[in-house]
Write an enzyme that holds these catalytic residues in place. Sequence first.
Site, PDB file in Angstrom:
ATOM      1  N   ALA A  70       0.846  -1.200   0.000  1.00 50.30           N
ATOM      2  CA  ALA A  70       0.000   0.000   0.000  1.00 50.30           C
ATOM      3  C   ALA A  70       0.876   1.243   0.000  1.00 50.30           C
ATOM      4  CB  ALA A  70      -0.926   0.012   1.217  1.00 50.30           C
ATOM      5  N   ASP A  71       0.338   2.321  -0.542  1.00 52.99           N
ATOM      6  CA  ASP A  71       1.032   3.603  -0.511  1.00 52.99           C
ATOM      7  C   ASP A  71      -0.008   4.708  -0.415  1.00 52.99           C
ATOM      8  OD1 ASP A  71       3.782   4.854  -0.807  1.00 52.99           O
ATOM      9  OD2 ASP A  71       2.629   6.008  -2.257  1.00 52.99           O
ATOM     10  N   THR A  72       0.247   5.670   0.467  1.00 57.25           N
ATOM     11  CA  THR A  72      -0.727   6.747   0.698  1.00 57.25           C
ATOM     12  C   THR A  72      -0.086   8.094   0.399  1.00 57.25           C
ATOM     13  OG1 THR A  72      -1.798   5.463   2.444  1.00 57.25           O
ATOM     14  CG2 THR A  72      -2.236   7.824   2.417  1.00 57.25           C
TER      15      THR A  72
END
Lengths: 190, 228
Positions: A70-72
């Site tokens: 995941a990457d935000t």
Amino acid sequence: MPESRIILASASPRRAELLESAGIRFQVVPGHIDETPLPAEPPVDHVLRLAAEKAAEVSRREAGDFFIGADTIVLCSGEIMGKPTDAADAARMLRKLSGISHAVITGYAVLAGNGAIRTAAVETRVFFKTLTEREINDYIATGCPMDKAGAYAIQGGAAHMVARIEGSYTNVVGLPLCEVIETLREMGAI
Amino acid sequence: MDLAANLRQIRAEIAAAAAKANRDSSGIRLVAVSKYKPLAAIEEAAASGQLIFGENYVQELTGKAAAVSVPVEWHFIGHLQSNKVRQIAGLVAMIHSVDRLSLAEEIDRQWGKSGGSCPILVQVNVSGEPTKSGATASEATALIREIAKLPNVSVRGLMTMPPFFDDPEGARPYFRELRELAAAIAGEAIPGVTMAELSMGMSGDFRVAIEEGATLVRIGSAIFGERR
């Protein structure tokens, strides 16, 4: 069917807490990749690519059935905000977020042992109240902003700065739980 | 052939078409159509940030998926024979080309073996051309009602291939009709069915398709060059 071995390819304790809260059993193995954006890479493409690369990097060195990456990012008035470089940068970001809305976009990828991958990006709109200089300085003094995209954590000391949100709350924390669980189900992981 | 430059150009054109239609370009995903293209071209495009690749043939897809060294989200976009579904079960993230109940039933059976479910789009032959696959617009709703009963298949939207026109404006009525059909089906509120995705538009007409609501555009030659 034997239980799948699920690996969360993220160093974020917040993502791990969210997955735990959903009753998922998993291991944490942070992925290490180059997070530099490609030339002219759109924000959503960027988070999806990084999510997939984190999952893939861990899958090359750890045995498992499913790998979650995941990457935000925080997107405010055209600026992609990552983690602040120092206290002054954190203050600059918080001043910019003050009084207006911004987008929090998390891209996630679930990679199966056979190479199958599913990715999706989820966007939440977050409305900040107008912050005083004192609120900004007090928050930075806690040290909390320094490892957060956009220099704040909605579940931590910045909770009172958020007037309202439109969309997924867990997405702002760092993992859109509703969607991720659905993808895990669809891939037969849980 | 500079794949990175082609991809940048297409992403910019997607963003421009979305802006023209007052849409957020983050809701539009690019499917790079890689049929007949070598693995090296896929890996080069992936290095330039391309994540989703669409393949038309089962054997070609499984061969590439087994050999590829980078994470790729595979979509199946070609005509699919039921007896080949088993080979791509669990491997593809979406099948765009479901045009009959018997195919959906086989997808349900094969995905069920691994305890998963398959996101699909129902292909609609909006133009009614006899050479094209797809349910007719009048059949689509009844077909989707039947597919919706299958536990391991998840209907996410519609796909179409309009007739070929030199002027992409010629395709616009077909894209619009697909969007209107999706809205009508969404209005039926069939349990388990969403109409979130519209797969329409290729290299020559994706700008028009985006103006008409496309969420997945399938682009080959504008990325990889014409087939040689």
